[in-house]
Design an enzyme around this catalytic site. Sequence first.
Site, mmCIF file in Angstrom:
data_model
loop_
_atom_site.group_PDB
_atom_site.id
_atom_site.type_symbol
_atom_site.label_atom_id
_atom_site.label_comp_id
_atom_site.label_asym_id
_atom_site.label_seq_id
_atom_site.Cartn_x
_atom_site.Cartn_y
_atom_site.Cartn_z
ATOM 1 N N CYS A 18 0.826 -1.210 0.000
ATOM 2 C CA CYS A 18 0.000 0.000 0.000
ATOM 3 C C CYS A 18 0.861 1.262 0.000
ATOM 4 C CB CYS A 18 -0.954 -0.013 1.196
ATOM 5 S SG CYS A 18 -0.150 -0.347 2.776
ATOM 6 N N HIS A 70 -1.354 0.738 7.719
ATOM 7 C CA HIS A 70 -1.843 0.851 6.342
ATOM 8 C C HIS A 70 -1.615 2.277 5.855
ATOM 9 C CE1 HIS A 70 -4.092 -0.106 2.806
ATOM 10 N NE2 HIS A 70 -5.013 0.812 3.050
#
Length: 1081
Positions: free
Chosen positions: A97, A346
């Site tokens: 990510c 994340h």
Amino acid sequence: MPPKLQLDKAAWQWADTTDPHNVTQDHVNMAYRLNLKPCSQGTCKRNCRGNPFCLNALGEKSWFAKLDERRWHDFDPQTERRDKGSYVGLKNLGATCYVNTFLQLWFHNLPVRRALYQWRETHMPDVLSDDWTPSTICGHLQVIFALLQYSIRRYIDPSSFINHLGLDAGQQQDAQEFSKLFLSLLEDAMSAQAPHGSSNIVQEQFRGEYCYVTRCKNCGNESRTGSMFYELDLNIKGHKLLKECIEDFLKEEKLEGENQYMCESCESKQNATRAIHLQSLPPVLNIQLLRFVFDKHTGHKKKINSFVQFPEALDMSRYLRKPENTAVYDLTAVLIHRGPSAYSGHYVAHIRKGQQHPWYKFNDEDIEEMKGRNLHLGSEEEIQENSKEKKGRVAKGCHSSKNAYMLVYTRQGTLTEAPQEVCSSLEGLLPPGVQQYVLRDNDKFEDWITDLIAARENKILSGKFEQEEVKEKYLSLFYESGCDYEWLSIDWISKWLADPAKVPKVKNQQYLCQHQKLDPDVVPKLKCVRSQGAARVIEKHKPDVRLQGEGTLCWKCVRNRCRVTRMKQQMVSDEKAVNVVSKFTYDSELCYWVGRSSLRSWKKLALSTFHQDSQQVTHQVTDEGEEEDGDEQSDEAKEKPVDEAKDKPSDEGGDKPGDEAKDKPGDEQQKPSPDKEDSGEQDDDDDQKCELQFNTDLLCDHGCLNPDKSCRRLIPEEIWQRLKTYFPTCPQYRRDDAVCEKCLQLTAEEEHTKGLYRQSALTQKSVLADLFAGRNRPKLDVSMQTNVVSAAFMEEWRKFIKDNGRREPVTSITNSVLLCEHGGLLYPPTCNGHGELQDCVCLLWPSEWVMLTQHMGFDVEITAVQLEEADGSRSLVTLPEICQDCLSLRLATEESNRFIFKDCVVYVRKIAPEKKNGVGPAPVEKIMPGGLGNGENSNMERAEDPDYLQSQAKKKKLDEELTMEKMVRMEEVGSLRRKSQRHRKTRGEKEVLVSSDLTLKDLKIKIMKQFSVPPFDQNLSLDGVNLSDDSRTLQDLKVSPGAVILLQADEPSEEAYPIEEIYRGSSKPERGFQGTNLLST
């Protein structure tokens, strides 16, 4: 249709008035509910469980309704198509990510995108093969940008790009370091194609310049050293505003003391100042907020979770020493890291085209347009409950974040994102091969959607065909008058209607009676269906037994049920008579003895006996029928399946009325005939068929009348004759019948023996009263000889005296258990630390020993005396002498075994931080070995317990009333009354179940679950000794069952989520991007 209970009652209502020998086919049909009217399809909202012909509401509704196509629409391939006017996402390959956020950021920079579109890969063919992939970093980035702009997919797969860089898709890396390395790699790669004018695009967009200015305080001379930058790395620790971070970056540094500046003009070291001066800023200003700092002690990065405010419009004029508003930048991107540490979490990106356009949130495959024109950082900025960090007041036109790690500002007036028509014109800049690659990928996507839709339509057609097939088979099951029928279970039919493909094999064996025919009692669990339709339904499921036609109906079970019904009617009147008799006492010579348990349970025993007799008669009749027809039947005929029985019903030995003669010998009356008592028809093993045979509870072990009258009572002859009809072979005794002589003799002997025991106990208690009560016990004193016996002997002897002779007396003093194999004393009567004798021995006065030996024998006499030496010391002298070798070995073994245990409890007590003294938790109180909460130690522990103090205040007045006499009495018996060994828990203490092979690390994890204290914040101590080395076991640390371990928790770490670092489990310094193509030369 009437309710099931009403139908069940009606099925056997005829049995109340019908003799079992007069049972007809109509009666059998009623018992199996075959006389009921079939229910038509769809007429019942609920299934008629009492009607075997009702097949409604078994799960067929879904097959007759309109086919629900939603189960084939769980996944709609059209949802994978890119929405009109939206952006394309990037697939997260595991932990990539952080790469996806930068790819979206650079894609939205129009000059960078245009430069990449103009770049040409060497020797790239105009017509690409199906397996073609770019061979350079610029080629991969060019393909990704082209797909992000022109793909019709909702998201694309960057696997080829990730593999080319050599990144591990499952390992999360430092995003800031990736940005620096990739921009450097991109700049070098694009410099090779200078003719296209794209060699300096990275420099043109991101490069700025500043210089280090060093000024000598002595002569005022300045030294300037220029440097280029692509990102401003700002320290955020201790700062809450972006302005403060910039000023800290540019602040003046003093060079003094050992850090003096070597001035060229002064030709000596002088005090000086050093500062950074910004010379020029790029069109796109990348600001890195240094949230991930390196810890030199652990060799790993840590995340700083503190809020920083940053404006939407940033004026950098004053830092460039220019007039105000001449270098104003607009916020165009915010990169967020959501997570507790640098190694988990994340990454998402918030990007917008310009000040007049909305914000977009780029979260891998998902892209969300923000409502309005304001930036919403989302739930990742919520304050954690255990966090001390406060967001503070946010000024107008500013944002605050504790997770933002990179801010992107674009100079006002700089075009980074073009209108749609300008973006469309970029398509002509792409190489033909890349355009072909994008078109081919879009065609593959369209083919994929077409194939999925076609497969879904085929499944729908198949589902419709299956629906019609199931409907047809289901309707063929409905019974019609005159056709052949078959029995199927309701459970199997329901499962077949629920999912025909997963229905199990038909198992009908469980519904057979003892005669291997259909049990009439299980009819409510079955349905009677048309045999032809059943054959179609079960053809693929191979039933173990098929229950077809009248041959499956069991006449014997129906007759037996009729007999039971008639017998129960008779039992109702007999029960009333027995209940009346039970209220009175009888004492006539014509009365009979009956067991009290038998009289209470006679109905249950009668039914049990009836069923046993029925089974026996059935077997006898079957055997007789087989013997008569043995010459006419083969072995195969005897083993014919149940479904073939309808062809030869008379072969079953008396099933039909024509065979009643074979059943009559056992069915002459509804109750067993009294004549059977002498007929010898009962087997010898009848007593084993039931746990309690009627009237056997009044028999003794010798099989005669028990002399104990408490187990029996007298009843009149009339009542006995009624009961005898149910139990013709039961034991029978009149009032004056003799009881068992052997039992009378044994009872007399037992009474005589108990009398002797009682007299012996009274005698020993009177002469050894102090020993029994534990008063005036001897102690080990100088020149005072005592006898030693085992504590086990004393316990048994006191039990004998206390029970007043009701148990067998102790006949011998066994002292050999206190000796070793060499004959020496293994358990000397030494005192422990509290002045008490060891648990295994007791001391006697010599006179008490003499009295005991007069009543019992002994194996070894053990004496002990303490002698005072010339120097005043005392020594223990015993006879036999103490075996020092065996004694040392015993003590060492016992000490070692204390620390070997499994699934035992230890107590963990949490103490306040202020009780800490020096390094590690201080021993606030001394804990007794084994964790005993008694004595002075217990008082120290309870002194700090508020609950204990409150209870002690209530008892204070009572304690003051204790007289000196009571205290003296307590002192006298103190040697006998042992203190409680039960642990008394205090406030802040919890139990933990452990074993000796558990490591200290595992114990800390258990403690964390109980007290919510992370392992690295736990300071544990036992008996004042700190417990360290997480790899050691509890046995190594000398932790025994019941031990009290003190827990002292360190103050919480300033980091928001430091526990993540513990579970990361790596003790090696991080390698970063070593081994990837980002560092290749």
